[in-house]
Design a protein around this motif. Sequence first.
Motif, PDB file in Angstrom:
ATOM      1  N   LEU A 196      -3.832  -0.268   1.567  1.00 42.99           N
ATOM      2  CA  LEU A 196      -2.853   0.753   0.644  1.00 42.99           C
ATOM      3  C   LEU A 196      -3.830   1.957   0.464  1.00 42.99           C
ATOM      4  CD1 LEU A 196      -0.622   1.522  -1.047  1.00 42.99           C
ATOM      5  CD2 LEU A 196      -1.877   0.098  -3.131  1.00 42.99           C
ATOM      6  N   ARG A 197      -3.089   3.081   0.797  1.00 45.10           N
ATOM      7  CA  ARG A 197      -3.685   4.344   0.184  1.00 45.10           C
ATOM      8  C   ARG A 197      -2.892   5.203  -0.628  1.00 45.10           C
ATOM      9  NH1 ARG A 197      -7.808   7.260   2.893  1.00 45.10           N
ATOM     10  NH2 ARG A 197      -7.897   9.461   2.476  1.00 45.10           N
ATOM     11  N   VAL A 198      -3.523   5.529  -1.662  1.00 46.12           N
ATOM     12  CA  VAL A 198      -2.769   6.359  -2.883  1.00 46.12           C
ATOM     13  C   VAL A 198      -3.497   7.786  -2.882  1.00 46.12           C
ATOM     14  CG1 VAL A 198      -1.804   6.328  -4.963  1.00 46.12           C
ATOM     15  CG2 VAL A 198      -1.976   4.287  -4.001  1.00 46.12           C
ATOM     16  N   ALA A 199      -2.681   8.710  -2.766  1.00 42.47           N
ATOM     17  CA  ALA A 199      -3.345  10.115  -2.917  1.00 42.47           C
ATOM     18  C   ALA A 199      -2.484  10.980  -3.726  1.00 42.47           C
ATOM     19  CB  ALA A 199      -3.532  10.765  -1.508  1.00 42.47           C
ATOM     20  N   GLY A 200      -3.076  11.735  -4.700  1.00 46.02           N
ATOM     21  CA  GLY A 200      -2.232  12.556  -5.501  1.00 46.02           C
ATOM     22  C   GLY A 200      -3.050  14.175  -5.573  1.00 46.02           C
ATOM     23  N   GLN A 201      -2.396  15.161  -5.772  1.00 48.87           N
ATOM     24  CA  GLN A 201      -2.623  16.339  -5.953  1.00 48.87           C
ATOM     25  C   GLN A 201      -2.149  17.162  -7.137  1.00 48.87           C
ATOM     26  OE1 GLN A 201      -3.993  19.339  -2.807  1.00 48.87           O
ATOM     27  NE2 GLN A 201      -1.895  19.778  -2.975  1.00 48.87           N
ATOM     28  N   VAL A 202      -2.728  17.912  -7.724  1.00 48.92           N
ATOM     29  CA  VAL A 202      -2.221  18.729  -8.911  1.00 48.92           C
ATOM     30  C   VAL A 202      -2.709  20.111  -8.927  1.00 48.92           C
ATOM     31  CG1 VAL A 202      -2.300  19.279 -11.366  1.00 48.92           C
ATOM     32  CG2 VAL A 202      -2.190  16.898 -10.645  1.00 48.92           C
ATOM     33  N   LEU A 226      -0.228  -0.043   5.033  1.00 47.82           N
ATOM     34  CA  LEU A 226      -0.271  -0.414   6.313  1.00 47.82           C
ATOM     35  C   LEU A 226      -0.387  -1.782   6.459  1.00 47.82           C
ATOM     36  CD1 LEU A 226      -0.506   0.373   9.459  1.00 47.82           C
ATOM     37  CD2 LEU A 226      -3.197   0.511   8.904  1.00 47.82           C
ATOM     38  N   LEU A 227       0.382  -2.726   7.359  1.00 47.29           N
ATOM     39  CA  LEU A 227       0.462  -4.142   7.510  1.00 47.29           C
ATOM     40  C   LEU A 227       0.175  -4.266   9.239  1.00 47.29           C
ATOM     41  CD1 LEU A 227       0.475  -7.137   6.482  1.00 47.29           C
ATOM     42  CD2 LEU A 227       2.999  -6.721   6.786  1.00 47.29           C
ATOM     43  N   LYS A 228      -0.667  -4.911   9.539  1.00 50.24           N
ATOM     44  CA  LYS A 228      -0.923  -5.094  10.738  1.00 50.24           C
ATOM     45  C   LYS A 228      -1.365  -6.635  11.102  1.00 50.24           C
ATOM     46  CE  LYS A 228      -3.426  -3.287  15.059  1.00 50.24           C
ATOM     47  NZ  LYS A 228      -2.032  -3.012  15.655  1.00 50.24           N
ATOM     48  N   PRO A 229      -0.259  -7.477  11.017  1.00 48.39           N
ATOM     49  CA  PRO A 229      -0.627  -8.974  11.034  1.00 48.39           C
ATOM     50  C   PRO A 229      -1.099  -9.460  12.216  1.00 48.39           C
ATOM     51  CG  PRO A 229       1.798  -8.410  11.258  1.00 48.39           C
ATOM     52  CD  PRO A 229       1.119  -7.222  11.049  1.00 48.39           C
ATOM     53  N   ASP A 231      -2.377  -8.031  16.733  1.00 52.50           N
ATOM     54  CA  ASP A 231      -2.317  -7.042  17.642  1.00 52.50           C
ATOM     55  C   ASP A 231      -1.056  -6.606  18.289  1.00 52.50           C
ATOM     56  OD1 ASP A 231      -5.348  -7.256  17.170  1.00 52.50           O
ATOM     57  OD2 ASP A 231      -5.464  -8.476  18.962  1.00 52.50           O
ATOM     58  N   ILE A 232      -0.017  -7.072  18.027  1.00 52.83           N
ATOM     59  CA  ILE A 232       1.118  -6.632  18.752  1.00 52.83           C
ATOM     60  C   ILE A 232       1.904  -5.681  17.800  1.00 52.83           C
ATOM     61  CG2 ILE A 232       3.456  -7.547  19.394  1.00 52.83           C
ATOM     62  CD1 ILE A 232       1.763  -9.909  20.674  1.00 52.83           C
ATOM     63  N   TRP A 233       2.128  -6.166  16.429  1.00 57.90           N
ATOM     64  CA  TRP A 233       3.034  -5.450  15.445  1.00 57.90           C
ATOM     65  C   TRP A 233       2.235  -4.806  14.371  1.00 57.90           C
ATOM     66  CZ3 TRP A 233       8.024  -5.010  16.442  1.00 57.90           C
ATOM     67  CH2 TRP A 233       8.553  -5.607  17.533  1.00 57.90           C
ATOM     68  N   SER A 234       2.785  -3.659  13.946  1.00 54.45           N
ATOM     69  CA  SER A 234       2.022  -2.943  12.851  1.00 54.45           C
ATOM     70  C   SER A 234       3.181  -2.221  12.176  1.00 54.45           C
ATOM     71  CB  SER A 234       1.099  -1.977  13.178  1.00 54.45           C
ATOM     72  OG  SER A 234       1.496  -1.016  13.808  1.00 54.45           O
ATOM     73  N   ILE A 235       2.953  -2.113  10.772  1.00 51.31           N
ATOM     74  CA  ILE A 235       4.054  -1.205   9.996  1.00 51.31           C
ATOM     75  C   ILE A 235       3.375  -0.468   9.054  1.00 51.31           C
ATOM     76  CG2 ILE A 235       4.367  -3.267   8.614  1.00 51.31           C
ATOM     77  CD1 ILE A 235       7.292  -2.372   7.848  1.00 51.31           C
ATOM     78  N   ASN A 236       3.934   0.761   8.806  1.00 46.44           N
ATOM     79  CA  ASN A 236       3.403   1.545   8.049  1.00 46.44           C
ATOM     80  C   ASN A 236       4.587   2.162   7.153  1.00 46.44           C
ATOM     81  OD1 ASN A 236       1.216   3.323   6.723  1.00 46.44           O
ATOM     82  ND2 ASN A 236       1.813   4.944   8.171  1.00 46.44           N
ATOM     83  N   ILE A 237       4.323   1.995   5.938  1.00 49.42           N
ATOM     84  CA  ILE A 237       5.377   2.361   4.995  1.00 49.42           C
ATOM     85  C   ILE A 237       4.903   3.774   4.076  1.00 49.42           C
ATOM     86  CG2 ILE A 237       6.914   1.877   3.192  1.00 49.42           C
ATOM     87  CD1 ILE A 237       6.846  -1.146   4.113  1.00 49.42           C
ATOM     88  N   VAL A 238       5.540   4.664   4.112  1.00 50.35           N
ATOM     89  CA  VAL A 238       4.871   5.614   3.485  1.00 50.35           C
ATOM     90  C   VAL A 238       6.078   6.172   2.279  1.00 50.35           C
ATOM     91  CG1 VAL A 238       4.226   8.384   3.468  1.00 50.35           C
ATOM     92  CG2 VAL A 238       3.644   6.608   5.101  1.00 50.35           C
ATOM     93  N   GLY A 239       5.532   6.498   0.945  1.00 48.73           N
ATOM     94  CA  GLY A 239       6.406   7.009  -0.182  1.00 48.73           C
ATOM     95  C   GLY A 239       5.904   8.116  -0.730  1.00 48.73           C
ATOM     96  N   ALA A 320       9.410   4.385   7.258  1.00 46.86           N
ATOM     97  CA  ALA A 320       8.676   3.539   7.717  1.00 46.86           C
ATOM     98  C   ALA A 320       8.418   3.740   9.068  1.00 46.86           C
ATOM     99  CB  ALA A 320       9.110   2.080   7.216  1.00 46.86           C
ATOM    100  N   GLN A 321       7.302   3.487   9.680  1.00 53.94           N
ATOM    101  CA  GLN A 321       7.216   3.257  11.138  1.00 53.94           C
ATOM    102  C   GLN A 321       6.774   1.920  11.601  1.00 53.94           C
ATOM    103  OE1 GLN A 321       5.630   6.510  13.273  1.00 53.94           O
ATOM    104  NE2 GLN A 321       5.178   5.526  14.912  1.00 53.94           N
ATOM    105  N   VAL A 322       7.728   1.217  12.517  1.00 58.09           N
ATOM    106  CA  VAL A 322       7.374  -0.200  12.830  1.00 58.09           C
ATOM    107  C   VAL A 322       7.168  -0.009  14.415  1.00 58.09           C
ATOM    108  CG1 VAL A 322       8.296  -2.375  13.199  1.00 58.09           C
ATOM    109  CG2 VAL A 322       8.932  -1.156  10.960  1.00 58.09           C
ATOM    110  N   ASP A 323       5.710  -0.388  14.486  1.00 56.64           N
ATOM    111  CA  ASP A 323       5.328  -0.401  15.890  1.00 56.64           C
ATOM    112  C   ASP A 323       5.245  -1.626  16.883  1.00 56.64           C
ATOM    113  OD1 ASP A 323       5.491   2.380  16.566  1.00 56.64           O
ATOM    114  OD2 ASP A 323       3.390   2.421  15.096  1.00 56.64           O
TER     115      ASP A 323
END
Length: 762
Positions: A196-202, A226-229, A231-239, A320-323
Amino acid sequence: MIKKILWSATILSSAIVPQMVFAQNTQVSDGGLAEIVVTAQRREESLQKAAIAVTAVTGDDLTRSGITETSNLGKLVPALVVQPTGGTTSFFLRGVGTNSQNSFSENAIAFNFNGVYVGRPTAPAGVFYDLERVEVVKGPQGTLYGRNATGGAINVLPKKPVLGKFGVEGLAEYGNYDSKKGFLAVNVPFGEVAALRVAGQVVDRDGYISDGYDDDKGEAVRASFLLKPSDIWSINIVGDYYHQGGKGGGAVLLPSKAFAVPSVNDRVSISDPRALAAINGYASTLFAPPFCAGGFITSGCIENARSDGYLDNHFYGLSAQVDGDMGFATLSVIPAWRKSEADFRTYLPGFRGEIQDNAEQMSLEMRLTSAADQRLRYVLGGFFFNEQQDTLNYFRQGRLSTTRFTPRLKTQSLAAFGQLTFDITDALRLIAGGRYTQEDKSQLTASAGGGLPGPVDPPLGIPVTGDLRFNKFTWKAGIELDAGPASLVYANVATGFKSGGFYVAAPPTNSFRPESLTAYTIGAKNRFFGNKLQLNIEAFYWDYKDQQVTFVGGVQTGNGLFAQGSLTTNAGKSRIFGTEIEARFAPTRDDLFNVNVQYLNGKYKGLQTANFSPTGAPVTTGCSITGSRLANPGINSARFYDIDCSGKPTVNSPRWALNMGYQHSFHIGGDMVLVAGVRSNIETSRYMNSNFRSEEKQGSFMMSDAFLTLEGPQDKWSVTAFINNIEDKEVLARAGTRPILDFPVGTLRPPRTYGVRLGFNL
């Protein structure tokens, strides 16, 4: 024509190669220049192997340059012109773009965040932090990109979570104009399969002009999982979420032959008493009574600009990007949702705009990308986009008119696309691609207009409906040749289009057709001397047809009369050719020279508009007036003036643009490094507006930045002192004449700014 292009390229090459300078920073290793990986063609590849014109700016480059606003991106990419105004942002690449006057406009340069197309010109804000890189792709992108990429695309790519590593990085900055910026990002791993990556800016900065406009205030946060269970699948969800506050963009009076105004060098806002005195003095020679002292008064005076403008905009995004690795290809699925809630008030002399705009978009893109080691490589996919926009617009034009309208617009776009690359030999490749797009737009708009004087809240009339459908096939064909171990030569022909639509303000006759562009390109990318010298060159010729031009014309109000307002029409066609050269030279691991030079020759082959004069007085223009006629016969003296600007240079097209820089690293012991850098941006004159008034022309200028950074061991911390626009040059970002009287106004790029920046990376 091709001979002219090649001759220009030859002259530029001979002039530039001995200097070896460029504008943006590139990491240098002992082996020379480092590689930059881009995804501009929807697959990962080296920037030097991508046979297209693309400039990649890394996240570190953006941080060193202090860029947290979209409007400053142009100083790192000479081909790009960014125009902020009120609550919207316009982009131009090589003279192609959209002069956005309101939130209904759609940019001709596609803006994509995290691989998702962003439809509204109000929305490219609050994303310039914690970035991997920004890619600026030049030329029509009618094959691989979703919508409206007539002149190119801007891809903003945030950093992804890192598996198996905990990390914290941050930055604090303070500068003049009481500028305060703070950034923090935390990367938290969950075993070896998730992070999990959380970033913020003011950001909080006072305004650059006298009454506090041109400020920058906002708070942003972004979370990526980012979830990579396997070598075949990965999913990156961004809000992501961003709140944009402050007073917003402001304007200054430009020098005029008709009346004396405060010097642009003093950055006097149009609501400043000094500017109001000049406005009232001139208005008194034309109208009685003059402008109001304040507020909207129904007794007949004209409303002045005031200092109570504001922005209160909220932007939300989830994607989300599912690869999935299918062996023979990679399947990518990208669902996305974005929402913008814009609420702002903006002024021009004699004009107040109050806008509440709610836009919600959903999109889905699916791609199948072949493995890189196949003789026939491909990217195949489909794209769906749906947007609904509900808006309240209130335009107060003093004693002349008051307009209120509530457009509800819907857009649905469907596309199927593909691009193929076939290896004829190990060194020679053919490229072919196409995209079929079907786009439907509809409107439900109610409007009202007041007369002399206009009521404060005119009632809305009967809603007007409209439906449009556009179908278009765009394509690309090209050839690539590996001319050496580190040399690529390419040529291609590509097409692009931007759909038509409604300019909303005057139903039912308020639609315009699509525009299209065909681009012919030849180029070469090279590295020499053991990877120490990079020299890229591209020559291009663009044929631009049915060009959508936005200008101040006559629109019908609720009572059926014509009044002054913003409209869009297919008024022009143009041809644009030129050459761009990029060079980077790293003679040692501690030295880096950079240069980017663009020669641009744009000309309107045809450009005709019907400008509106509410008083009937002749309009001021740098073009030919071919005729005039009454707009409202028997009612008032308002007139249309037919304007022909054929033969004029394309707007926002400096003939020459040069960006050059140098940086050196001093190793001072204790594993610390002192990095000193300087860059300059030099551009020749250009017109900022299609009316071609002399007041709306930006002259040649030079702007320079410098920085000095002390980096701690292993880049764990850094301290930077910086100064931007050393010359303190007043440079126009936008110019125009709006709307009641003949007042040329402009927005300015930032003045001289300086400060200190502290960063850490744990």
